[in-house]
Design an enzyme around this catalytic site. Structure first.
Site, PDB file in Angstrom:
ATOM      1  N   ALA A 116       0.871  -1.172   0.000  1.00  0.00           N
ATOM      2  CA  ALA A 116       0.000   0.000   0.000  1.00  0.00           C
ATOM      3  C   ALA A 116       0.910   1.224   0.000  1.00  0.00           C
ATOM      4  O   ALA A 116       2.053   1.151   0.458  1.00  0.00           O
ATOM      5  CB  ALA A 116      -0.867  -0.011   1.246  1.00  0.00           C
ATOM      6  N   GLU A 130       4.365  -5.237   7.398  1.00  0.00           N
ATOM      7  CA  GLU A 130       3.600  -4.192   8.097  1.00  0.00           C
ATOM      8  C   GLU A 130       4.059  -3.943   9.531  1.00  0.00           C
ATOM      9  O   GLU A 130       4.080  -2.804   9.985  1.00  0.00           O
ATOM     10  CB  GLU A 130       2.100  -4.518   8.078  1.00  0.00           C
ATOM     11  CG  GLU A 130       1.429  -4.274   6.736  1.00  0.00           C
ATOM     12  CD  GLU A 130       1.522  -5.450   5.777  1.00  0.00           C
ATOM     13  OE1 GLU A 130       2.314  -6.387   6.045  1.00  0.00           O
ATOM     14  OE2 GLU A 130       0.817  -5.427   4.761  1.00  0.00           O
ATOM     15  N   GLU A 185      -0.843  -9.256  -0.543  1.00  0.00           N
ATOM     16  CA  GLU A 185      -2.267  -9.459  -0.246  1.00  0.00           C
ATOM     17  C   GLU A 185      -3.094  -9.488  -1.536  1.00  0.00           C
ATOM     18  O   GLU A 185      -4.030 -10.276  -1.660  1.00  0.00           O
ATOM     19  CB  GLU A 185      -2.762  -8.366   0.719  1.00  0.00           C
ATOM     20  CG  GLU A 185      -2.191  -8.581   2.129  1.00  0.00           C
ATOM     21  CD  GLU A 185      -2.437  -7.405   3.064  1.00  0.00           C
ATOM     22  OE1 GLU A 185      -2.059  -6.276   2.708  1.00  0.00           O
ATOM     23  OE2 GLU A 185      -3.015  -7.615   4.142  1.00  0.00           O
ATOM     24  N   GLY A 236       0.406  -4.956   0.889  1.00  0.00           N
ATOM     25  CA  GLY A 236      -0.775  -4.995   0.026  1.00  0.00           C
ATOM     26  C   GLY A 236      -0.512  -5.678  -1.309  1.00  0.00           C
ATOM     27  O   GLY A 236      -1.450  -6.188  -1.934  1.00  0.00           O
TER      28      GLY A 236
HETATM   29  N1  COA Z   1       4.597   3.126  -0.592  1.00  0.00           N
HETATM   30  C1  COA Z   1       4.981   4.270  -1.136  1.00  0.00           C
HETATM   31  N2  COA Z   1       6.094   4.403  -1.878  1.00  0.00           N
HETATM   32  C2  COA Z   1       6.835   3.294  -2.066  1.00  0.00           C
HETATM   33  C3  COA Z   1       6.496   2.061  -1.506  1.00  0.00           C
HETATM   34  C4  COA Z   1       5.303   1.994  -0.750  1.00  0.00           C
HETATM   35  N3  COA Z   1       4.866   0.863  -0.201  1.00  0.00           N
HETATM   36  N4  COA Z   1       7.431   1.154  -1.850  1.00  0.00           N
HETATM   37  C5  COA Z   1       8.336   1.808  -2.597  1.00  0.00           C
HETATM   38  N5  COA Z   1       7.983   3.099  -2.733  1.00  0.00           N
HETATM   39  C6  COA Z   1       8.683   4.165  -3.469  1.00  0.00           C
HETATM   40  C7  COA Z   1       9.884   4.673  -2.709  1.00  0.00           C
HETATM   41  O1  COA Z   1       9.491   5.628  -1.746  1.00  0.00           O
HETATM   42  C8  COA Z   1      10.695   5.259  -3.828  1.00  0.00           C
HETATM   43  O2  COA Z   1      10.131   6.486  -4.196  1.00  0.00           O
HETATM   44  P1  COA Z   1      11.090   7.781  -4.438  1.00  0.00           P
HETATM   45  O3  COA Z   1      11.998   7.375  -5.560  1.00  0.00           O
HETATM   46  O4  COA Z   1      10.126   8.864  -4.809  1.00  0.00           O
HETATM   47  O5  COA Z   1      11.817   8.000  -3.151  1.00  0.00           O
HETATM   48  C9  COA Z   1      10.445   4.304  -4.979  1.00  0.00           C
HETATM   49  O6  COA Z   1       9.219   3.626  -4.663  1.00  0.00           O
HETATM   50  C10 COA Z   1      11.525   3.273  -5.149  1.00  0.00           C
HETATM   51  O7  COA Z   1      11.688   2.581  -3.924  1.00  0.00           O
HETATM   52  P2  COA Z   1      13.107   2.407  -3.191  1.00  0.00           P
HETATM   53  O8  COA Z   1      12.838   2.208  -1.729  1.00  0.00           O
HETATM   54  O9  COA Z   1      14.024   3.535  -3.553  1.00  0.00           O
HETATM   55  O10 COA Z   1      13.637   1.075  -3.864  1.00  0.00           O
HETATM   56  P3  COA Z   1      14.674   0.021  -3.239  1.00  0.00           P
HETATM   57  O11 COA Z   1      15.006  -0.903  -4.340  1.00  0.00           O
HETATM   58  O12 COA Z   1      15.754   0.708  -2.527  1.00  0.00           O
HETATM   59  O13 COA Z   1      13.813  -0.782  -2.132  1.00  0.00           O
HETATM   60  C11 COA Z   1      11.881  -1.958  -1.289  1.00  0.00           C
HETATM   61  C12 COA Z   1      12.744  -1.606  -2.519  1.00  0.00           C
HETATM   62  C13 COA Z   1      10.650  -2.709  -1.808  1.00  0.00           C
HETATM   63  C14 COA Z   1      12.673  -2.870  -0.342  1.00  0.00           C
HETATM   64  C15 COA Z   1      11.473  -0.661  -0.552  1.00  0.00           C
HETATM   65  O14 COA Z   1      10.935   0.236  -1.500  1.00  0.00           O
HETATM   66  C16 COA Z   1      10.454  -0.861   0.540  1.00  0.00           C
HETATM   67  O15 COA Z   1      10.782  -1.341   1.605  1.00  0.00           O
HETATM   68  N6  COA Z   1       9.195  -0.464   0.273  1.00  0.00           N
HETATM   69  C17 COA Z   1       8.146  -0.519   1.265  1.00  0.00           C
HETATM   70  C18 COA Z   1       7.658  -1.925   1.457  1.00  0.00           C
HETATM   71  C19 COA Z   1       6.574  -1.981   2.512  1.00  0.00           C
HETATM   72  O16 COA Z   1       6.817  -1.768   3.685  1.00  0.00           O
HETATM   73  N7  COA Z   1       5.357  -2.311   2.070  1.00  0.00           N
HETATM   74  C20 COA Z   1       4.246  -2.476   2.946  1.00  0.00           C
HETATM   75  C21 COA Z   1       3.441  -1.259   3.051  1.00  0.00           C
HETATM   76  S1  COA Z   1       2.118  -1.478   4.189  1.00  0.00           S
END
Ligand code: COA
Length: 257
Positions: free
Chosen positions: A66, A135, A115, A112
């Site tokens: 999400a 989460e 999910e 999400g």
């Molecule tokens: N919500 C909002 N933005 C998200 C996102 C999310 N769940 N997951 C990734 N993004 C965005 C990042 O903020 C980033 O945006 P920016 O370039 O404007 O800063 C872009 O997507 C790329 O992500 P980034 O974190 O730079 O890539 P990465 O390869 O370093 O890491 C992940 C990849 C998936 C490990 C990391 O993005 C992450 O942990 N995301 C969140 C996962 C999460 O907790 N999901 C559950 C949500 S309830």
């Protein structure tokens, strides 16, 4: 219909929905969830579409969760409403579609994203896919059905571990857990999903819809799945597809559903 965050492609009797926010790793913001609802509804009502494949754009992510930026300052009431509405219009909606839905998990499927993949009827992953419910690392719990569907798919102990550790598992681990049915190289992912769709399309879509109802009944509170199976089995006997399927068998020819 014009969509901002998703793409729809149709290929004879199958349709592919691609979540298209690659710069945000296809994170599900409110608008994307509404658009997905509209897209699934549109395709469900198109009787030429017999299988729906859902995937993410780019090579990195199916859906990275999400959209955290949208709910970071939510109140208790807003958080409750986010989960309630999301479950209703997307996650439960997909699970209960009468058109089969295959999730093509092409990279990160987190929160999400996992999910959504779990709400689909089954899942295929590319070898680079990583799955998890992170989460609790954000101080929240899975809210789009994850605490219910993950134990259903992988068993309670593994689900508890995944939820509590917030760790990601690899595509191969996901296959061992029963979370995905196949793991293939990324360029083979959509072709395999199309191939599986092709096998599904040959069968009676009326009967498949009835089977989805019966299988889902086991996971629905206060509904007896065996009773739903009996009812749906009986209903099948009144369909044209049943007549065609049994007649074709007896006439030693392929059915034309
Ligand atoms: N919500 C909002 N933005 C998200 C996102 C999310 N769940 N997951 C990734 N993004 C965005 C990042 O903020 C980033 O945006 P920016 O370039 O404007 O800063 C872009 O997507 C790329 O992500 P980034 O974190 O730079 O890539 P990465 O390869 O370093 O890491 C992940 C990849 C998936 C490990 C990391 O993005 C992450 O942990 N995301 C969140 C996962 C999460 O907790 N999901 C559950 C949500 S309830």
């Amino acid at each position: 219909m014009n969509f901002e965050n998703i793409l729809i492609a149709q290929n004879e009797n199958s349709a592919t929905i691609t979540i298209n926010r690659p710069t945000k790793l296809n994170a599900l913001n409110k608008n994307t969830i509404s658009e997905l609802h509209e897209a699934f509804k549109l395709l469900e009502n198109d009787k030429t579409v017999k299988v729906i494949i859902i995937t993410g754009s780019g090579e990195k992510a199916f859906v990275a969760g999400a959209d955290i930026s949208e709910f970071a300052d939510f109140s208790v009431e807003e958080g409750t409403e986010l989960a309630r509405k999301g479950q209703q219009i997307l996650f439960d909606f997909v699970q209960n579609l009468s058109t089969p839905v295959i999730a093509a998990v092409n990279g990160f499927a987190l929160g999400g994203g996992l999910e959504l993949a779990m709400a689909a009827h089954f899942r295929v992953a590319s070898s680079n896919a990583k799955m998890g419910l992170p989460e609790v690392s954000l101080g929240v719990i899975p809210g789009y059905g994850g605490t219910q569907r993950l134990p259903q798919l992988v068993g309670k102990g593994k689900a508890m571990e995944m939820i509590m550790t917030a760790a990601m598992i690899s595509a191969e681990e996901a296959k061992q857990y029963g979370l995905v049915n196949y793991v293939v190289e990324q360029d083979e992912l959509l072709p395999l999903c199309e191939k599986l769709a092709g096998k599904i399309i040959r069968n009676s879509s009326v009967a498949i819809s009835a089977a989805i109802k019966a299988v889902n009944a086991n996971y629905t509170n206060c509904i007896n799945g065996y009773s739903v199976e009996i009812e749906q089995f009986g209903v099948s006997f009144g369909t044209d597809d049943f007549k065609e399927g049994t007649t074709a068998f007896l006439e030693k020819r392929k059915p034309n559903f």
